[in-house]
Design an enzyme around this catalytic site. Structure first.
Site, PDB file in Angstrom:
ATOM      1  N   ASP A 136      -4.069   3.878   2.893  1.00  0.00           N
ATOM      2  CA  ASP A 136      -5.481   3.538   3.130  1.00  0.00           C
ATOM      3  C   ASP A 136      -5.640   2.075   3.562  1.00  0.00           C
ATOM      4  OD1 ASP A 136      -5.014   2.216   0.776  1.00  0.00           O
ATOM      5  OD2 ASP A 136      -6.679   3.120  -0.338  1.00  0.00           O
ATOM      6  N   HIS A 195      -4.763 -17.740  -4.131  1.00  0.00           N
ATOM      7  CA  HIS A 195      -5.583 -16.843  -3.316  1.00  0.00           C
ATOM      8  C   HIS A 195      -6.863 -17.505  -2.807  1.00  0.00           C
ATOM      9  CE1 HIS A 195      -7.309 -16.948  -7.229  1.00  0.00           C
ATOM     10  NE2 HIS A 195      -8.403 -16.379  -6.782  1.00  0.00           N
ATOM     11  N   ASP A 196      -7.133 -18.734  -3.236  1.00  0.00           N
ATOM     12  CA  ASP A 196      -8.321 -19.446  -2.756  1.00  0.00           C
ATOM     13  C   ASP A 196      -7.964 -20.504  -1.716  1.00  0.00           C
ATOM     14  OD1 ASP A 196     -10.053 -18.010  -4.409  1.00  0.00           O
ATOM     15  OD2 ASP A 196      -9.745 -19.389  -6.088  1.00  0.00           O
ATOM     16  N   ASP A 238     -10.925 -16.911 -15.197  1.00  0.00           N
ATOM     17  CA  ASP A 238     -11.525 -17.270 -13.914  1.00  0.00           C
ATOM     18  C   ASP A 238     -12.795 -18.105 -14.097  1.00  0.00           C
ATOM     19  OD1 ASP A 238     -11.851 -16.756 -10.934  1.00  0.00           O
ATOM     20  OD2 ASP A 238     -13.757 -15.990 -11.699  1.00  0.00           O
ATOM     21  N   ASP A 246      -6.107 -11.505 -14.964  1.00  0.00           N
ATOM     22  CA  ASP A 246      -7.199 -12.391 -14.578  1.00  0.00           C
ATOM     23  C   ASP A 246      -8.457 -11.904 -15.300  1.00  0.00           C
ATOM     24  OD1 ASP A 246      -8.743 -14.204 -13.018  1.00  0.00           O
ATOM     25  OD2 ASP A 246      -7.441 -13.853 -11.293  1.00  0.00           O
ATOM     26  N   ASP A 264       0.849  -1.195   0.000  1.00  0.00           N
ATOM     27  CA  ASP A 264       0.000   0.000   0.000  1.00  0.00           C
ATOM     28  C   ASP A 264       0.885   1.246   0.000  1.00  0.00           C
ATOM     29  OD1 ASP A 264      -1.954   1.930   0.436  1.00  0.00           O
ATOM     30  OD2 ASP A 264      -1.991   1.568   2.613  1.00  0.00           O
ATOM     31  N   GLU A 271      -8.951 -21.524 -15.051  1.00  0.00           N
ATOM     32  CA  GLU A 271      -9.051 -22.135 -13.729  1.00  0.00           C
ATOM     33  C   GLU A 271      -9.822 -23.453 -13.831  1.00  0.00           C
ATOM     34  OE1 GLU A 271     -10.639 -20.975  -9.286  1.00  0.00           O
ATOM     35  OE2 GLU A 271     -11.671 -20.215 -11.029  1.00  0.00           O
ATOM     36  N   ASP A 302      -1.939  -1.414  -3.684  1.00  0.00           N
ATOM     37  CA  ASP A 302      -2.298  -0.709  -4.922  1.00  0.00           C
ATOM     38  C   ASP A 302      -1.252  -0.953  -6.005  1.00  0.00           C
ATOM     39  OD1 ASP A 302      -0.261   1.166  -3.941  1.00  0.00           O
ATOM     40  OD2 ASP A 302      -1.855   1.946  -2.633  1.00  0.00           O
TER      41      ASP A 302
HETATM   42  C1  GLC Z   1     -12.542 -18.265  -8.811  1.00  0.00           C
HETATM   43  C2  GLC Z   1     -11.575 -17.362  -8.095  1.00  0.00           C
HETATM   44  C3  GLC Z   1     -12.134 -17.045  -6.751  1.00  0.00           C
HETATM   45  C4  GLC Z   1     -13.444 -16.333  -6.947  1.00  0.00           C
HETATM   46  C5  GLC Z   1     -14.402 -17.140  -7.809  1.00  0.00           C
HETATM   47  C6  GLC Z   1     -15.538 -16.307  -8.285  1.00  0.00           C
HETATM   48  O1  GLC Z   1     -12.692 -19.479  -8.173  1.00  0.00           O
HETATM   49  O2  GLC Z   1     -10.306 -17.947  -8.046  1.00  0.00           O
HETATM   50  O3  GLC Z   1     -11.268 -16.263  -5.986  1.00  0.00           O
HETATM   51  O4  GLC Z   1     -14.035 -16.088  -5.702  1.00  0.00           O
HETATM   52  O5  GLC Z   1     -13.764 -17.634  -8.966  1.00  0.00           O
HETATM   53  O6  GLC Z   1     -15.095 -15.376  -9.226  1.00  0.00           O
HETATM   54 CA    CA Z   2      -3.619   1.981  -1.125  1.00  0.00          CA
END
Ligand code: GLC
Ligand code: CA
Length: 580
Positions: free
Chosen positions: A57, A352-353, A232, A130, A53, A286, A61
């Site tokens: 905030d 990230h999941d 995605d 993405d 950041d 994905e 970013d």
């Molecule tokens: C994919 C992404 C996930 C998101 C979901 C809905 O699984 O990796 O983070 O919440 O799609 O877009």
């Molecule tokens: Ca920021």
């Protein structure tokens, strides 16, 4: 009886040898033409909200990413995959896009983006974007129009079910607090479909206008010079729009009924024609469908669809109660075998999941965190397939400190909690699982230094920094030659300087060993041996290959203990030898 059995074994062995020689020849033949930059890439995944950041905030970013490009370059990685950075009301942290051609105000401006991209390219780092087009945000202009009246030109951009036809057949939603993917909208007396949250209505891919919109968006970014796309939830876009009843437990088996349905390959072929074939971009979606056949059909080069499969079976192995290495080896070996001749894989154990790599697959106790994180990074970077390294895993960052439901920010966690309550389920058990598995664990701020908020922000971070940041952080690890970070950098260089780690044939050794994952990689005359102790115990393994060691390429500990053909490995020890 006995002789015929012996003969059979003999025949099998001879056949096995023949197969081996064949595939070796083919490797040499395939050689240069099968080389691709995206096969040689080492991808670093950044969750932009949590990376750096710059304006206090508490939210990461684009300027923060640009500021840290020297760091990213110092890792040696060759590409960055950014989670979505488009305008979004952030119901699902950017996976609900309200404008695909603009930057989320939290993250900055288009100028910041252009600057970031050119600074990446300056350092020979590629950028993978993405693309979230199974659904948009309900705040996207298309949806606002679509819901406004039944005869609006955008009506068919989404899936609507008029209420006079009765209630639509049940569809499961991953993020809904009732698990119901249909949401009634009184404005036009109809239901719309949302596989994810109510604020993520599914786009109607049967509509050629929707597809054209998506290709135009992809052109917009490709023209800016981005180097790849990650699609995605794309395996879900094709749907039987008559929405017949499905007589099955949809919540349990949704992949079976949602993934790679009729029409998907046509859409991908069209996308290939319209977009991928026109640029030197990499493409990955994905999920890899329901089975190997689906996966091959998505990525085999002659299919002209996608470059590489991103299959979940590996990352899904770790459970709160643990996992068996035998299972782990089986899964990775099975996928490797299946893709040894055709197609290409992504190799990853986190994103990230998921919760953190070292907490799920390694051992995050103070004693073993560092060696086990190094061992796991050695694994990811020594398999065939494109490695994806998730930000912070190069430091061995651990799961966060989450206790009550109020500590979680992720919509999946929060609505999942409501669903358990709705269904009178076991809330304590749910919370216990969440503390280990929640996606928020993998989204805590990057640990840059021992200063306040780990140097991530001067303000209050959107998600708390994990307690251990005073010892696990970039500054500390950069100065410690034996850190997880320095091991990661070394391993990246090793992969980049050894084609055998990228393209070499894989062979599982000591298959049934319960603690050690041993395999060799071989390309032309080069051969390496990878030995990984996945356990907190000393482990021994006997291998013929140990008699042919010529060099130690990397070792996460100082010791090499070999007597004849038997090596003793310390807890979580990871070694790669080159062989004669
Ligand atoms: C994919 C992404 C996930 C998101 C979901 C809905 O699984 O990796 O983070 O919440 O799609 O877009
Ligand atoms: Ca920021």
């Amino acid at each position: 009886m006995k002789t015929s059995l012996l003969l059979m074994i003999l025949a099998l062995t001879i056949n096995g040898c023949k197969e081996n020689t064949n595939s070796k020849q083919k490797l040499a033949e395939k050689g240069e033409s099968s080389r691709k930059w995206w096969k040689e890439a080492i991808i670093y995944q950044i969750y932009p909200r949590s990376f750096k950041d710059t304006n206090g905030d508490g939210v990461g970013d684009l300027k923060g990413i640009t500021q840290k490009l020297d760091y990213i370059e110092s890792l040696g990685v060759t590409a960055v995959w950014l989670n979505p950075i488009y305008s979004s009301p952030n119901d699902d942290n950017g996976y609900d896009v309200s404008n695909y051609r603009d930057i989320m105000s939290d993250f900055g401006t288009m100028e910041d983006f252009d600057h970031m991209l050119s600074e990446m390219h300056e350092r020979n780092i590629k950028l993978v974007m993405d693309v979230v087009v199974n659904h948009s945000s309900d705040e996207h202009y298309w949806f606002q129009q679509s819901r406004s009246s039944r005869d609006n030109p955008y009506r068919d951009y989404y899936h609507w079910w008029p209420a006079e036809k009765g209630e639509p057949n049940y569809r499961y939603s991953l993020f809904d607090e009732k698990g119901d993917a249909w949401k009634y909208d009184s404005l036009t007396d109809a239901y719309y479909l949302h596989y994810f949250s109510q604020k993520q209505p599914d786009l109607n891919w049967e509509n050629p206008k929707v597809r054209k919109e998506v290709y135009d968006i992809m052109h917009f970014w490709a023209e800016k010079g981005v180097d790849g796309f990650r699609l995605d939830a794309f395996q879900f876009v094709a749907k039987d729009t008559t929405f017949p009843a499905i007589d099955d437990d949809l919540e349990k088996n949704f992949i079976e009924h949602y993934a790679v349905q009729d029409g998907l390959h046509d859409y991908l072929k069209e996308m290939y024609e319209e977009v991928f074939s026109k640029y030197d971009v990499m493409s990955v979606a994905e999920g890899a469908g329901r089975n190997f056949e689906d996966a091959h059909n998505l990525v085999d080069a002659d299919r002209k669809e996608l470059n590489m499969a991103y299959a979940f079976e590996g990352v899904d192995i770790a459970k709160p109660e643990g996992y068996s290495l035998k299972h782990f080896k089986e899964v990775f070996t099975k996928w490797e075998r299946e893709f040894s001749e055709k197609g290409w894989l992504s190799i990853f154990l986190a994103n990230h999941d998921q919760a953190r790599l070292v907490s799920r697959f390694g051992n995050d106790s103070p004693k073993y965190r560092a060696p086990s994180a190094k061992m796991l990074n050695t694994f990811i970077l020594s398999m065939r397939g494109t490695p994806y390294c998730y930000y912070g895993d190069e430091l061995g960052m651990t799961n966060g400190n989450f206790e009550t439901i109020e500590d979680f920010k992720d919509i999946a966690a929060i609505n999942g909690y409501k669903k358990v309550i709705n269904e009178n389920g076991d809330v304590d058990q749910y919370l216990k699982n969440l503390r280990f598995s929640s996606r928020d664990n993998g989204r805590t701020p990057m640990q840059w230094s021992a200063s306040e908020h780990a140097g991530f922000s001067t303000g209050e971070p959107w998600l708390p920094v994990t307690d251990n940041y005073k010892t696990i952080n970039v500054v500390t690890e950069e100065t410690d030659s034996s850190s997880v970070l320095n091991h990661f950098k070394k391993m990246v260089q090793l992969r980049k300087s050894h084609d055998v780690l990228v393209y070499g044939e894989y062979r599982l050794l000591a298959a049934s060993h319960p603690e050690v994952y041993a395999f060799s990689r071989e390309l032309d005359e080069k051969k390496v041996l990878v030995l990984l102790n996945f356990s907190a115990d000393d482990a021994h393994v006997e291998l013929e290959e140990l008699s042919a060691i010529s060099d130690t390429l990397i070792n996460n500990l100082d010791i090499v203990d070999i007597v004849e053909n038997r090596i003793s490995l310390q807890p979580y020890q990871a070694i790669i030898f080159s062989l004669n």
